[in-house]
Design an enzyme around this catalytic site. Sequence first.
Site, PDB file in Angstrom:
ATOM      1  N   ASP A   1     125.269   6.942   4.522  1.00 33.40           N
ATOM      2  CA  ASP A   1     123.925   6.625   5.253  1.00 33.40           C
ATOM      3  C   ASP A   1     123.123   6.065   4.274  1.00 33.40           C
ATOM      4  OD1 ASP A   1     125.181   7.796   7.415  1.00 33.40           O
ATOM      5  OD2 ASP A   1     124.410   9.661   6.898  1.00 33.40           O
TER       6      ASP A   1
ATOM      7  N   GLY B   1     122.589   2.623   4.419  1.00 32.27           N
ATOM      8  CA  GLY B   1     122.000   1.423   4.969  1.00 32.27           C
ATOM      9  C   GLY B   1     123.098   0.369   4.718  1.00 32.27           C
ATOM     10  N   LYS B   2     124.465   0.670   4.812  1.00 32.97           N
ATOM     11  CA  LYS B   2     125.533  -0.305   4.124  1.00 32.97           C
ATOM     12  C   LYS B   2     125.748  -1.154   5.753  1.00 32.97           C
ATOM     13  CE  LYS B   2     128.421   3.145   4.154  1.00 32.97           C
ATOM     14  NZ  LYS B   2     127.193   4.342   3.959  1.00 32.97           N
TER      15      LYS B   2
ATOM     16  N   GLY C   1     128.779   5.872  10.632  1.00 37.87           N
ATOM     17  CA  GLY C   1     128.062   5.517  11.635  1.00 37.87           C
ATOM     18  C   GLY C   1     127.182   4.694  11.025  1.00 37.87           C
ATOM     19  N   HIS C   2     127.367   3.070  11.305  1.00 37.11           N
ATOM     20  CA  HIS C   2     126.507   2.255  10.591  1.00 37.11           C
ATOM     21  C   HIS C   2     125.662   1.317  11.615  1.00 37.11           C
ATOM     22  CE1 HIS C   2     130.041   1.685   7.301  1.00 37.11           C
ATOM     23  NE2 HIS C   2     129.589   2.838   7.397  1.00 37.11           N
TER      24      HIS C   2
ATOM     25  N   GLN D   1     131.169   5.685   4.460  1.00 35.95           N
ATOM     26  CA  GLN D   1     130.879   7.025   3.422  1.00 35.95           C
ATOM     27  C   GLN D   1     130.126   6.541   2.068  1.00 35.95           C
ATOM     28  OE1 GLN D   1     134.211   6.963   4.950  1.00 35.95           O
ATOM     29  NE2 GLN D   1     132.866   7.809   6.925  1.00 35.95           N
TER      30      GLN D   1
END
Length: 427
Positions: free
Chosen positions: A13, A15-16, A40-41, A223
């Site tokens: 998480d 900010g990928k 969850g991107h 991840q």
Amino acid sequence: MPALVLLGAQWGDEGKGKATDLLGGSVDYVVRYQGGNNAGHTVVVGDQKYALHLLPSGILSPGCTPVIGNGVVVDPAVLLSELSGLQERGVDTSKLLLSGNAHLITPYHTTVDKVTERFLGKRKIGTTGRGIGPTYADKINRVGIRVQDLFDESILRQKVEAALDFKNQMLVKLYNRRAIAADQVLEELLGYADELRGFVADTTLILNNAIDEGKVVLFEGGQGTLLDVDHGTYPFVTSSNPTAGGACTGAGVGPTKISRVIGILKAYTTRVGAGPFPTELFDEDGEALRRIGGERGVTTGRDRRCGWFDAVIARYATRVNGLTDFFLTKLDVLTGWEQIPVCVAYEIDGKRVEELPYNQTDFHHAKPVYEMLPGWSEDISKAKTFSDLPKNAQRYVKALEEMSGAPISAIGVGPGRTETIEINSFL
Ligand code: GDP
Ligand code: IMO
Ligand code: MG
């Protein structure tokens, strides 16, 4: 600069999604190489917000071919619903390529994930419940189902029956649950075959040819480094290798082809699920980071645990991934603090430790050693260049860069594509 890896430098998480989307317009292929819909991107384009779980964030860039590599675990129901959700919003999804060697998450994998967590009780990992661990376990145990099996009914039947022989013993005798019928699973899986057939390709060959032709390929990690099954805070990890080497095995591309490895690094730290977290805050500062940073899980909706920046972790990420650059995100969230603590080392049993301890018990006992950096109060969300930032924000970024061991080549000052300060070009 043909092949780049973009990965999480902390516990996910970071900010990928935003970083991938930012580069998406200039790259030919964006490839997911591990994980599944535990990710969850978030991508924000203008006033539109997208939450991607299984599809690479490059799918939102029209010129870019999205690829799901062999190292990904694919829940076919989730894949099809994610595709139709994007199609309804006018996104062209027709270029998607799916490796025939990727493993499938079936209904029995998600069931086993959930019952195992319940069985573990207080010792649970806090998984996303998406069947990730059990699917990778079957892959390693050589009883997994692959995408290509969908197109050979008799092979699929043999494999599902063999897998369920064992799983049902476990579900019924150990967990006191109902057995899962092979016919039902088969019917569901075969129902996906026709819709998926057109996407399936020899992705390894396509990607290697593309790199040889000078096309730009971006590998998008799910991840993060500390959730890596080998290099993370085991057992509180996911079941794949988000670290840079995972891009090679998860896409079938040799390490000599990879030219740059970008670590996405949040200006503070968050974690979802259980496990050690030395800089975690339980006070109003933690609450403020969660509120201002909007730190709520994209996949499970759980509140994220929040804490100060940890330079020991950043240095470790540089080391195990061979990072060439960092993309520092969410600097804007830190606006308003008079002083910002940064963890520069740990104290373990009275001793100062500069590197991440390899010993799990030591890491559980690690206490952060903080250095205070002066904060800033000016709004930085409109900053376009490094010199637009207030002096203390510049000092914060420079201090993090020195402690972390790789140059910070971009800074996020807001969730949108344009809310980014680009310092060095990634391409
Ligand atoms: P990912 O899993 O690494 O893609 O990250 P997530 O999407 O789960 O979480 C990152 C959150 O931060 C998302 O809501 C993004 O829209 C948001 N975000 C990304 N970069 C920035 C930034 O620089 N500033 C702010 N304020 N939000 C950001
Ligand atoms: P992105 O790609 C943050 C965490 C879970 C749990 C552990 C194992 O959005 O950064 P799993 O379901 O993978 O077996 O759960 O890993 N986890 C994540 N945490 N971001 C993610 O993905 C995560 N994917 C899994 O919370 O602690
Ligand atoms: Mg996420």
